[in-house]
Design a protein around this motif. Structure first.
Motif, PDB file in Angstrom:
ATOM      1  N   GLY A 104       0.830  -1.192   0.000  1.00  0.00           N
ATOM      2  CA  GLY A 104       0.000   0.000   0.000  1.00  0.00           C
ATOM      3  C   GLY A 104       0.866   1.245   0.000  1.00  0.00           C
ATOM      4  N   LEU A 105       0.235   2.382   0.208  1.00  0.00           N
ATOM      5  CA  LEU A 105       0.974   3.635   0.213  1.00  0.00           C
ATOM      6  C   LEU A 105       1.571   3.938   1.576  1.00  0.00           C
ATOM      7  N   ASP A 106       1.146   3.190   2.601  1.00  0.00           N
ATOM      8  CA  ASP A 106       1.777   3.339   3.904  1.00  0.00           C
ATOM      9  C   ASP A 106       3.158   2.706   3.871  1.00  0.00           C
ATOM     10  N   LYS A 107       4.021   3.122   4.788  1.00  0.00           N
ATOM     11  CA  LYS A 107       5.365   2.570   4.828  1.00  0.00           C
ATOM     12  C   LYS A 107       5.317   1.117   5.276  1.00  0.00           C
ATOM     13  N   GLY A 145      -3.033  12.854   3.838  1.00  0.00           N
ATOM     14  CA  GLY A 145      -3.549  12.173   5.016  1.00  0.00           C
ATOM     15  C   GLY A 145      -4.333  10.927   4.660  1.00  0.00           C
ATOM     16  N   PRO A 146      -3.680   9.956   3.975  1.00  0.00           N
ATOM     17  CA  PRO A 146      -4.418   8.757   3.577  1.00  0.00           C
ATOM     18  C   PRO A 146      -4.865   7.942   4.780  1.00  0.00           C
ATOM     19  N   ALA A 147      -6.037   7.352   4.660  1.00  0.00           N
ATOM     20  CA  ALA A 147      -6.559   6.535   5.758  1.00  0.00           C
ATOM     21  C   ALA A 147      -5.752   5.257   5.899  1.00  0.00           C
ATOM     22  N   LYS A 148      -5.563   4.824   7.144  1.00  0.00           N
ATOM     23  CA  LYS A 148      -4.880   3.569   7.406  1.00  0.00           C
ATOM     24  C   LYS A 148      -5.831   2.416   7.098  1.00  0.00           C
ATOM     25  N   LEU A 149      -5.365   1.458   6.353  1.00  0.00           N
ATOM     26  CA  LEU A 149      -6.177   0.307   6.010  1.00  0.00           C
ATOM     27  C   LEU A 149      -5.490  -0.967   6.482  1.00  0.00           C
TER      28      LEU A 149
END
Length: 248
Positions: free
Chosen positions: A31-34, A203-207
């Motif tokens: 995803g886009l999270d690290k 500020g993308p939501a955490k999924l």
């Protein structure tokens, strides 16, 4: 039937090695999270330079992006209500076909396993747009893609600046040009809601991990090829900027 301690130890060791090799071949988070872990850790030494976790994840992310943006581009070509929308669709299809070809070319050289399906989140993007019609279809497609392209753009620059692997560097070069081209044609539709897009980019939501991770291919599954489109006269390597409104 009871196993001896020595045989149990062999089974456990084999299972552990199998899980380790699978983790190296296919990143856990796309995803886009690290992702978890040390992204600077070298996971392979290749004749093209060291390959880090960040390098490997980048190659797979580029591949995964094409698995949903290419079919969405085809949808936009068919259902977009304006010339600008149809042009954007063409650029998405041509651009991701080119990136996909490079991903498939370099992945065997680097020992990287590519997914054949996008993540559930990415498939959800396509379903969301597909459910719309008319102007809502146009707006939904443009703004979803403008958010995702805006999020990946800085990641491309970081990989390009830090990787020591020449193949990953070449992919980053092509991805940089292609994503900039896509951002440009999306903005030319006049439908980008900049305030909303900026908020979602920063500020993308955490999924949950399973939502942002494409499923790994099944054993023996053939690599999906995103069909090249030489019939489309589109150049995605050198985007033409929108005309400036500034006056002399």
């Amino acid at each position: 039937m009871r196993l001896s301690r020595s045989r149990i130890g062999v089974v456990v060791l084999f299972a552990t090695m199998t899980l380790t090799l699978t983790a190296l071949a296919f990143p856990a988070v796309l995803g886009l999270d690290k992702p978890d872990g040390n992204q600077n850790r070298v996971i392979a030494s290749t004749k093209f330079g060291p390959l880090t976790e960040a390098d490997r994840d980048f190659v797979v992310k580029v591949r995964a992006a094409g698995l949903w943006e290419y079919p969405l581009g085809e949808m936009v070509m068919e259902r977009g209500t304006t010339k600008e929308m149809k042009t954007a669709g063409e650029h998405l299809v041509v651009g991701h076909a080119g990136l996909d070809a490079m991903c498939r070319e370099i992945s065997p050289e680097l020992g990287i396993t590519l997914p054949n399906r996008a993540s559930p989140q990415q498939e959800g993007f396509v379903a969301t747009v597909d459910a719309k019609t008319g102007g809502e279809f146009d707006s939904s497609a443009v703004n979803i893609m403008r958010v995702t392209h805006g999020q990946i753009f800085p990641a491309i620059a970081k990989i390009r600046a830090t990787t020591k692997n020449t193949l990953v560097r070449q992919l980053a070069d092509l991805a940089n040009d292609t994503v900039l081209d896509h951002i440009t044609v999306l903005e030319k539709t006049g439908l980008v809601e900049y305030d909303k897009v900026t908020f979602q980019q920063t500020g993308p939501a955490k999924l949950p991990r399973e939502k942002v991770t494409p499923p790994p291919p099944q054993p023996g599954e053939r690599v999906l090829v995103l069909k090249p489109r030489p019939d489309l006269d589109v150049n995605t390597a050198s985007p033409t900027p929108a005309p400036s409104l500034a006056t002399g």
